[in-house]
Design an enzyme around this catalytic site. Structure first.
Site, PDB file in Angstrom:
ATOM      1  N   GLU A  34      -2.455  17.697  44.682  1.00 26.76           N
ATOM      2  CA  GLU A  34      -1.627  18.351  43.671  1.00 26.76           C
ATOM      3  C   GLU A  34      -0.301  18.778  44.299  1.00 26.76           C
ATOM      4  O   GLU A  34      -0.273  19.429  45.334  1.00 26.76           O
ATOM      5  CB  GLU A  34      -2.374  19.565  43.066  1.00 26.76           C
ATOM      6  CG  GLU A  34      -1.549  20.455  42.140  1.00 26.76           C
ATOM      7  CD  GLU A  34      -0.829  19.723  41.013  1.00 26.76           C
ATOM      8  OE1 GLU A  34      -1.494  19.062  40.218  1.00 26.76           O
ATOM      9  OE2 GLU A  34       0.417  19.810  40.951  1.00 26.76           O
ATOM     10  N   GLY A  40      -2.134  22.168  36.328  1.00 23.35           N
ATOM     11  CA  GLY A  40      -1.189  21.317  35.615  1.00 23.35           C
ATOM     12  C   GLY A  40      -0.392  22.033  34.548  1.00 23.35           C
ATOM     13  O   GLY A  40      -0.238  23.266  34.568  1.00 23.35           O
ATOM     14  N   CYS A  42      -1.148  22.406  31.437  1.00 26.43           N
ATOM     15  CA  CYS A  42      -1.985  23.210  30.546  1.00 26.43           C
ATOM     16  C   CYS A  42      -2.083  24.664  31.029  1.00 26.43           C
ATOM     17  O   CYS A  42      -1.774  25.597  30.299  1.00 26.43           O
ATOM     18  CB  CYS A  42      -3.365  22.571  30.449  1.00 26.43           C
ATOM     19  SG  CYS A  42      -4.580  23.608  29.665  1.00 26.43           S
ATOM     20  N   GLY A 115       1.429  12.889  45.964  1.00 25.34           N
ATOM     21  CA  GLY A 115       0.647  11.709  46.327  1.00 25.34           C
ATOM     22  C   GLY A 115       1.209  10.432  45.732  1.00 25.34           C
ATOM     23  O   GLY A 115       1.773  10.438  44.637  1.00 25.34           O
ATOM     24  N   GLY A 180      12.659  18.974  17.331  1.00 29.00           N
ATOM     25  CA  GLY A 180      11.337  18.338  17.402  1.00 29.00           C
ATOM     26  C   GLY A 180      10.306  19.280  16.810  1.00 29.00           C
ATOM     27  O   GLY A 180      10.104  20.381  17.315  1.00 29.00           O
ATOM     28  N   ALA A 181       9.672  18.837  15.716  1.00 32.12           N
ATOM     29  CA  ALA A 181       8.718  19.713  15.018  1.00 32.12           C
ATOM     30  C   ALA A 181       7.293  19.201  15.172  1.00 32.12           C
ATOM     31  O   ALA A 181       6.491  19.254  14.250  1.00 32.12           O
ATOM     32  CB  ALA A 181       9.089  19.844  13.543  1.00 32.12           C
ATOM     33  N   GLU A 203      13.844  18.173  12.643  1.00 29.09           N
ATOM     34  CA  GLU A 203      12.847  17.102  12.789  1.00 29.09           C
ATOM     35  C   GLU A 203      13.392  15.800  12.197  1.00 29.09           C
ATOM     36  O   GLU A 203      13.924  15.807  11.090  1.00 29.09           O
ATOM     37  CB  GLU A 203      11.539  17.511  12.098  1.00 29.09           C
ATOM     38  CG  GLU A 203      10.504  16.420  11.963  1.00 29.09           C
ATOM     39  CD  GLU A 203      10.112  15.750  13.281  1.00 29.09           C
ATOM     40  OE1 GLU A 203       9.792  16.467  14.238  1.00 29.09           O
ATOM     41  OE2 GLU A 203      10.160  14.505  13.349  1.00 29.09           O
ATOM     42  N   GLY A 272       8.653  15.577  22.629  1.00 26.30           N
ATOM     43  CA  GLY A 272       7.528  14.809  23.163  1.00 26.30           C
ATOM     44  C   GLY A 272       7.612  14.711  24.679  1.00 26.30           C
ATOM     45  O   GLY A 272       8.421  15.387  25.320  1.00 26.30           O
ATOM     46  N   HIS A 446     -22.320  34.646   6.622  1.00 26.19           N
ATOM     47  CA  HIS A 446     -21.441  35.175   5.572  1.00 26.19           C
ATOM     48  C   HIS A 446     -21.045  36.601   5.916  1.00 26.19           C
ATOM     49  O   HIS A 446     -21.903  37.371   6.348  1.00 26.19           O
ATOM     50  CB  HIS A 446     -22.201  35.169   4.240  1.00 26.19           C
ATOM     51  CG  HIS A 446     -21.440  35.835   3.132  1.00 26.19           C
ATOM     52  ND1 HIS A 446     -20.368  35.230   2.502  1.00 26.19           N
ATOM     53  CD2 HIS A 446     -21.580  37.061   2.565  1.00 26.19           C
ATOM     54  CE1 HIS A 446     -19.897  36.059   1.575  1.00 26.19           C
ATOM     55  NE2 HIS A 446     -20.614  37.171   1.596  1.00 26.19           N
TER      56      HIS A 446
END
Ligand SMILES: Cc1cc2nc3c(=O)[nH]c(=O)nc-3n(C[C@H](O)[C@H](O)[C@H](O)COP(=O)(O)OP(=O)(O)OC[C@H]3O[C@@H](n4cnc5c(N)ncnc54)[C@H](O)[C@@H]3O)c2cc1C
Length: 467
Positions: A34, A40, A42, A115, A180-181, A203, A272, A446
């Site tokens: 790493e 990473g 996330c 790496g 960007g949406a 967008e 993206g 419930h």
């Protein structure tokens, strides 16, 4: 040669670290390379810190919008965004440290550094060489830079930011243009709006959340507009430039037409991601990438070199941590000789953690129509759900898509508080080859939001009860 392993994983994000641990659990000698922090995108810059900020933003917007109904009396509401960011970084540190402990616990060797493949069985890390019988590539992705928007359109971390800067800045800009949406764009818009920023969301497609169900996207857009977020759809980005202390964005109708300019204190680019596949030594081994840079893999996650596998964002499949981790598990198990798992990427849920949350899994109605798959719809509005009414969040729905003849569960699309928590019911039912009958015959506690799934399943047969 510095060391020799059964499996070396390059990249320690949710794809890579899970693969490395699973390989070790299966008795293989396992190392993970790493370059930065374990976990990473996330754990460090994505799901985890952003999830904390979204949670705080949800609380703030609840108090702002419903405070008086809750019996809270206040004159103006002061918020300190830096507190949310500080907490998010504490959670990040804890989880990143946790991955290190897991490596020790399961005997994974952590190799720090960058790496690359020196040959088909050698990983080179900053000059040192390690031998591997199998290699898992899990180097993830980086935010997409906009093309042709001028040199000034580069992320500078101050006026022009991407998620990596956006998630750590301790102040919310007074005004921001989010370009960007997709999920990341709508989530930042939600957080910054809750903390008082003037937000414009741009967008190119004709709906926000372009990959998701149209009803979910339209429902969330309505909520955004009510909260004062300006939504500009069908708008293509043409130029980003710094103008003194501000930033100017030029957009034009996606279908062609006259351009216009918008100005704000900051622009957040959420266009993206781009797989981290260059500079890895892939070409010399004949490992192919797509035109977007994603490493091409077969169903068993193998590249053109069969003992080199690839997982996660690097492959250009659904860019989600849950998907990366599943691929990591599957890669390690394939290497260990367990029966290969066939991953169904379409059936992996994706969530926008706004308030309400938008969640989609499986086919959308548009896709079913395009593919000529006959289907039935079961829909239940949250206005008929006691829990949602009690929470004052009844502006949403659960929609179930089912094969017309076979009753196969094809998709579920939800706009609801905690929609993410509802998705596992669908994925589990589908995994067990369940039908709508299984969903409504299973007793739901419930009052819960999950009762809306049972009702949507009943509605497939035209016998909804509570609406
Ligand atoms: C703002 C944001 C919010 C998100 N929220 C969610 C969410 O709520 N839920 C969800 O499921 N997904 C979410 N995602 C997506 C998720 O973060 C990614 O899909 C996931 O991190 C991909 O995992 P990965 O292991 O493939 O790659 P990454 O997480 O990108 O990890 C790759 C790792 O490899 C390392 N690396 C790269 N090159 C090398 C090299 N040559 N040598 C050594 N190391 C290298 C990198 O430093 C990195 O640590 C979000 C993303 C963002 C940006």
């Amino acid at each position: 040669m510095t060391g020799s392993f059964d499996v070396i994983t390059i990249g320690g994000g949710p794809g890579g670290y899970v693969a490395a641990i699973r390989a070790a659990q299966l008795g293989l000698s396992s190392a993970c390379v790493e370059a930065e922090e374990l976990g990473g995108v996330c754990l460090n810059w994505g799901c985890i810190p952003n999830g904390v900020l979204l949670h705080y933003a949800g609380l703030v917007s609840d108090i702002q919008l419903h405070g008086r109904e809750l019996g809270l009396r206040f004159e103006g509401l002061e918020t300190d965004y830096s507190v949310a960011v500080a907490r998010s970084r504490r959670v990040v540190r804890r989880l990143v440290g946790g991955v290190g402990h897991l490596f020790k616990k399961y005997g994974v060797t952590h190799i720090r550094g960058y790496g690359r493949l020196a040959d088909a069985n050698t990983v080179e890390v900053d000059g040192s060489r390690y031998r591997a019988r199998h290699i898992i590539l899990a180097t993830g992705a980086t935010w997409n830079r906009p093309e042709d928007v001028g040199a000034e359109g580069e992320v500078d971390g101050e006026r022009i930011v991407a998620y990596r800067q956006g998630v750590v800045q301790t102040e919310v800009p007074r005004s921001v243009i989010v370009v960007g949406a997709g999920i990341v764009g709508v989530e930042f818009s939600h957080t910054y709006n809750a903390y008082g920023a003037e937000v414009t969301l741009v967008e190119r497609a004709s709906q926000i959340l372009p990959l998701d169900d149209t009803e979910v996207a339209e429902g969330l857009e309505r909520v955004f507009r009510k909260r004062g977020i300006q939504v500009r759809k069908d708008s293509a980005l043409r130029k980003v430039e710094r103008v003194g202390e501000r930033v100017r964005v030029t957009i034009a109708p996606a279908a062609g037409g006259e351009a216009e300019t918008l100005e704000a204190d900051q622009v957040l680019l959420a266009l993206g991601i781009r797989p981290n596949s260059s500079g890895m030594g892939l070409e010399q081994l004949g490992i192919e990438t797509s035109h977007r840079g994603g490493v091409i893999i077969d169903e068993a996650l193998r590249t053109r070199v069969p003992h080199i596998l690839a997982v996660g964002d690097l492959t250009g499949k659904r860019a989600l941590a849950s998907v990366a981790s599943h691929m990591g598990l599957a890669a390690a198990e394939t290497i260990a000789g367990l029966p290969p798992q066939r991953l169904d990427y379409r059936m992996m849920p994706r969530i926008s953690y706004c308030k309400p949350q938008g969640a989609s899994v499986g086919y959308t109605e548009a896709e079913l129509q395009e593919l000529n798959i006959p289907y039935r719809v079961g829909r239940f509005p949250l206005a008929g759900n006691g829990k949602a009414l009690g929470m004052n969040e009844s502006d949403g729905f659960v929609k179930l898509l089912v094969h017309q003849k076979e009753g196969e569960l094809l998709g579920m699309h939800v706009l609801a508080p905690e929609a993410a928590e509802l998705m596992a019911e669908f994925t589990l039912a589908r995994e067990l080859e369940g039908t709508p009958a299984a969903l409504f015959n299973a007793v739901h506690p419930h009052p819960t939001l999950s009762e809306a799934i049972a009702e949507a399943a009943l509605d497939v047969e035209g016998r909804m009860l509570n609406y």
